[in-house]
Design a protein around this motif. Structure first.
Motif, PDB file in Angstrom:
ATOM      1  N   ARG A  32       0.844  -1.200   0.000  1.00 19.35           N
ATOM      2  CA  ARG A  32       0.000   0.000   0.000  1.00 19.35           C
ATOM      3  C   ARG A  32       0.878   1.249   0.000  1.00 19.35           C
ATOM      4  O   ARG A  32       1.414   1.644   1.036  1.00 19.35           O
ATOM      5  CB  ARG A  32      -0.903   0.018   1.226  1.00 19.35           C
ATOM      6  N   MET A  33       1.029   1.849  -1.191  1.00 21.44           N
ATOM      7  CA  MET A  33       1.795   3.084  -1.327  1.00 21.44           C
ATOM      8  C   MET A  33       1.039   4.030  -2.251  1.00 21.44           C
ATOM      9  O   MET A  33       0.298   3.582  -3.120  1.00 21.44           O
ATOM     10  CB  MET A  33       3.183   2.808  -1.942  1.00 21.44           C
ATOM     11  N   PRO A  34       1.243   5.329  -2.073  1.00 21.64           N
ATOM     12  CA  PRO A  34       0.592   6.297  -2.954  1.00 21.64           C
ATOM     13  C   PRO A  34       1.159   6.231  -4.379  1.00 21.64           C
ATOM     14  O   PRO A  34       2.254   5.737  -4.604  1.00 21.64           O
ATOM     15  CB  PRO A  34       0.915   7.653  -2.334  1.00 21.64           C
ATOM     16  N   LYS A  35       0.389   6.742  -5.303  1.00 24.82           N
ATOM     17  CA  LYS A  35       0.708   6.884  -6.735  1.00 24.82           C
ATOM     18  C   LYS A  35       0.826   5.541  -7.447  1.00 24.82           C
ATOM     19  O   LYS A  35       0.031   5.255  -8.319  1.00 24.82           O
ATOM     20  CB  LYS A  35       1.941   7.740  -6.968  1.00 24.82           C
ATOM     21  N   VAL A  36       1.809   4.754  -7.131  1.00 23.29           N
ATOM     22  CA  VAL A  36       1.979   3.423  -7.729  1.00 23.29           C
ATOM     23  C   VAL A  36       2.131   2.432  -6.580  1.00 23.29           C
ATOM     24  O   VAL A  36       3.020   2.595  -5.749  1.00 23.29           O
ATOM     25  CB  VAL A  36       3.231   3.373  -8.643  1.00 23.29           C
ATOM     26  N   ASP A  37       1.249   1.423  -6.527  1.00 29.98           N
ATOM     27  CA  ASP A  37       1.315   0.497  -5.394  1.00 29.98           C
ATOM     28  C   ASP A  37       2.515  -0.441  -5.512  1.00 29.98           C
ATOM     29  O   ASP A  37       3.152  -0.558  -6.560  1.00 29.98           O
ATOM     30  CB  ASP A  37       0.006  -0.266  -5.207  1.00 29.98           C
ATOM     31  N   GLY A  38       2.825  -1.103  -4.412  1.00 36.79           N
ATOM     32  CA  GLY A  38       4.008  -1.944  -4.345  1.00 36.79           C
ATOM     33  C   GLY A  38       3.992  -3.121  -5.299  1.00 36.79           C
ATOM     34  O   GLY A  38       5.034  -3.532  -5.812  1.00 36.79           O
ATOM     35  N   ILE A  39       2.820  -3.681  -5.559  1.00 37.72           N
ATOM     36  CA  ILE A  39       2.740  -4.805  -6.490  1.00 37.72           C
ATOM     37  C   ILE A  39       3.099  -4.351  -7.898  1.00 37.72           C
ATOM     38  O   ILE A  39       3.820  -5.043  -8.621  1.00 37.72           O
ATOM     39  CB  ILE A  39       1.344  -5.464  -6.429  1.00 37.72           C
ATOM     40  N   GLU A  40       2.645  -3.182  -8.284  1.00 36.58           N
ATOM     41  CA  GLU A  40       2.985  -2.663  -9.609  1.00 36.58           C
ATOM     42  C   GLU A  40       4.471  -2.313  -9.699  1.00 36.58           C
ATOM     43  O   GLU A  40       5.117  -2.550 -10.728  1.00 36.58           O
ATOM     44  CB  GLU A  40       2.115  -1.450  -9.956  1.00 36.58           C
TER      45      GLU A  40
END
Length: 86
Positions: A32-40
């Motif tokens: 869960r991170m802003p702008k681009v999530d960690g999975i992406e």
């Protein structure tokens, strides 16, 4: 050590560097991170031939087994659920 405010900042960091060997890096990545999530972020880094061997540790609160499996399928090395109990 570097700290990034969001997933896009991580992608920008690696895009701005000519990385010929990922051995000098270790990435601790939250889902869960802003702008681009960690999975992406994980997907994009592992899709790059130069960065595919970059060691990635997913450190997140998510315990959804589908997301854990997906992270391993995308190439994460270790998945650790927070809070970490030492």
């Amino acid at each position: 050590m570097a700290h990034f405010r969001d997933g896009q900042a991580i992608l920008d960091f690696f895009a701005q560097r000519v990385v010929t060997d990922a051995a000098g890096y270790l990435l601790l990545l939250d889902i869960r991170m802003p702008k681009v999530d960690g999975i992406e972020v994980l997907r994009r880094l592992k899709a790059d031939a130069t960065l595919a061997k970059l060691p990635v540790i997913m450190l997140t609160t998510t315990d959804d087994t589908r997301e854990v499996e997906r992270c391993y399928e995308l190439g994460c090395n270790v998945y650790i659920q927070k809070p970490v109990d030492y």
